[in-house]
Design an enzyme around this catalytic site. Structure first.
Site, PDB file in Angstrom:
ATOM      1  N   LYS A   1       5.720   2.097   3.723  1.00 44.19           N
ATOM      2  CA  LYS A   1       6.994   1.809   4.398  1.00 44.19           C
ATOM      3  C   LYS A   1       7.518   3.065   5.080  1.00 44.19           C
ATOM      4  O   LYS A   1       7.949   3.027   6.235  1.00 44.19           O
ATOM      5  CB  LYS A   1       8.044   1.307   3.392  1.00 44.19           C
ATOM      6  CG  LYS A   1       7.854  -0.129   2.985  1.00 44.19           C
ATOM      7  CD  LYS A   1       8.723  -0.476   1.775  1.00 44.19           C
ATOM      8  CE  LYS A   1       8.362  -1.857   1.248  1.00 44.19           C
ATOM      9  NZ  LYS A   1       8.871  -2.132  -0.089  1.00 44.19           N
TER      10      LYS A   1
ATOM     11  N   GLN B   1      13.150  -0.925  -4.318  1.00 42.04           N
ATOM     12  CA  GLN B   1      11.826  -1.499  -4.578  1.00 42.04           C
ATOM     13  C   GLN B   1      11.823  -2.271  -5.899  1.00 42.04           C
ATOM     14  O   GLN B   1      12.279  -1.772  -6.934  1.00 42.04           O
ATOM     15  CB  GLN B   1      10.786  -0.366  -4.614  1.00 42.04           C
ATOM     16  CG  GLN B   1       9.355  -0.816  -4.789  1.00 42.04           C
ATOM     17  CD  GLN B   1       8.781  -1.564  -3.593  1.00 42.04           C
ATOM     18  OE1 GLN B   1       9.261  -1.424  -2.461  1.00 42.04           O
ATOM     19  NE2 GLN B   1       7.771  -2.373  -3.830  1.00 42.04           N
TER      20      GLN B   1
ATOM     21  N   ASP C   1      16.249  -6.365   2.900  1.00 42.21           N
ATOM     22  CA  ASP C   1      15.388  -7.304   2.176  1.00 42.21           C
ATOM     23  C   ASP C   1      15.926  -8.732   2.266  1.00 42.21           C
ATOM     24  O   ASP C   1      15.194  -9.686   2.010  1.00 42.21           O
ATOM     25  CB  ASP C   1      15.355  -6.944   0.683  1.00 42.21           C
ATOM     26  CG  ASP C   1      14.134  -6.137   0.288  1.00 42.21           C
ATOM     27  OD1 ASP C   1      13.070  -6.346   0.899  1.00 42.21           O
ATOM     28  OD2 ASP C   1      14.254  -5.319  -0.638  1.00 42.21           O
TER      29      ASP C   1
HETATM   30  N1  GUN Z   1       8.222  -5.363  -4.108  1.00 37.02           N
HETATM   31  C1  GUN Z   1       7.184  -6.007  -3.512  1.00 37.02           C
HETATM   32  N2  GUN Z   1       7.566  -6.495  -2.322  1.00 37.02           N
HETATM   33  C2  GUN Z   1       8.853  -6.156  -2.148  1.00 37.02           C
HETATM   34  C3  GUN Z   1       9.796  -6.368  -1.101  1.00 37.02           C
HETATM   35  O1  GUN Z   1       9.524  -7.007  -0.073  1.00 37.02           O
HETATM   36  N3  GUN Z   1      11.040  -5.837  -1.307  1.00 37.02           N
HETATM   37  C4  GUN Z   1      11.364  -5.163  -2.429  1.00 37.02           C
HETATM   38  N4  GUN Z   1      12.609  -4.699  -2.532  1.00 37.02           N
HETATM   39  N5  GUN Z   1      10.517  -4.946  -3.423  1.00 37.02           N
HETATM   40  C5  GUN Z   1       9.266  -5.445  -3.272  1.00 37.02           C
END
Ligand code: GUN
Length: 296
Positions: free
Chosen positions: A54, A98, A121
């Protein structure tokens, strides 16, 4: 019939290009650089890989990336304080905590402490409600990526029969809302659905998001249907590690009109849509027109 392969890797690259173009304009014309903050608690190896990826893609798109790594035993109070600081930081337009969080932390409480307009998100309860009532919201990245691919392939989705297999808050439920918003007739199927093969056989669009390797065989797929496979499952086959989806790709590709592969389908779209959401959040925060084609 051999299905068209929907190339998510290539499509994600076009989304990232669009994002980078908008970022360049925001910088040039307004002196604004969008910023995305990612908070990682603990040392889950898969999460570390995601977060690195990311950060790298955020910087490649020309945006600022802020990473906050916190110890696995971080208290709820300390994590809430970090989120609060990011909520009040004008250089941060998007915040992502996350998941999964270590067990002692209340995920709902933490997610709902993020300012909804920075919740890239789309997990905050306000964004869930806004999406459910057809109002402007931040939309969860994976379903947004699926919607973009479906719109790109079909143009209008109006009147199509869609089945979403899986009812998670992250994919299944928001996916169903988005398809409904595009005037599909939507069924949400799950582990207790009575006759899943029959339900899937009626669908023009199948979105599989259950996390069970190859659970949807090709003979469930209606001839010519579009199959979006959200599953990313690691399995061992013939002594080798392999990534497979929730759909049995080989047999489904014989019946589908179009299908996303695993890997290289939905997967790359998730981070591309996270970048898109960050630009959208930045434009909204500054009262600027939203980027076209990057929102629901
Ligand atoms: N963990 C795995 N995929 C995601 C996501 O798209 N967002 C978040 N916040 N955590 C994740």
């Amino acid at each position: 019939m051999a299905a068209n392969i929907i190339d998510g890797k290539a499509f994600a690259a076009t989304v990232r290009e669009k994002v980078a173009g908008h970022v360049a304009r925001l910088k040039e014309e307004h002196g604004i650089t969008p910023g995305l903050a990612v908070v990682l608690v603990g040392e889950d190896p898969a999460s570390e890989v995601y977060v690195r990826s990311k950060g790298k893609q955020t910087v490649e798109a020309g945006m600022n990336s802020f990473e906050h790594k916190m110890d696995a035993d971080t208290s709820e109070e300390d994590l809430l304080a970090v989120v609060e600081k990011l909520n009040n930081d004008p250089s941060v337009h998007g915040i992502l905590v996350q998941l999964p969080l270590p067990g002692h932390l209340n995920e709902d409480l933490i997610i709902n402490s993020i300012a909804p307009e920075k919740d890239v998100d789309g997990f905050h309860i306000s964004n869930v409600g806004l999406l459910g009532t057809g109002q402007k919201s931040m939309v969860p990245c994976t379903p947004l990526g699926c919607l973009m691919m479906l719109r790109d392939y079909h143009g209008s989705l109006s009147g199509m029969d869609a089945v979403v297999i899986g009812r998670s808050n992250i994919v299944g439920k928001p996916m169903a809302q988005l398809l409904l918003g595009d005037s599909c007739t939507v069924t949400i199927a799950h582990s207790r659905t009575k006759d899943l093969p029959d339900v899937v056989r009626r669908a023009d669009i199948v979105v599989a998001a259950v996390g069970r390797p190859e659970m949807v065989p090709g003979d469930w797929i209606k001839e010519g249907a579009t199959v979006i496979d959200v599953g990313i499952n690691r399995i061992e086959r013939d002594g080798k590690n392999k990534l497979v989806g929730d759909v049995d790709f080989a047999s489904a590709a014989e019946r589908a009109g179009a299908i996303t592969p695993v890997p290289g389908g939905v997967g790359p779209m998730t981070i591309a849509c996270l970048l898109a959401n960050t630009v959208t959040a930045c434009c909204r925060a500054n009262g600027l027109a939203e980027p076209e084609g990057l929102t629901a």
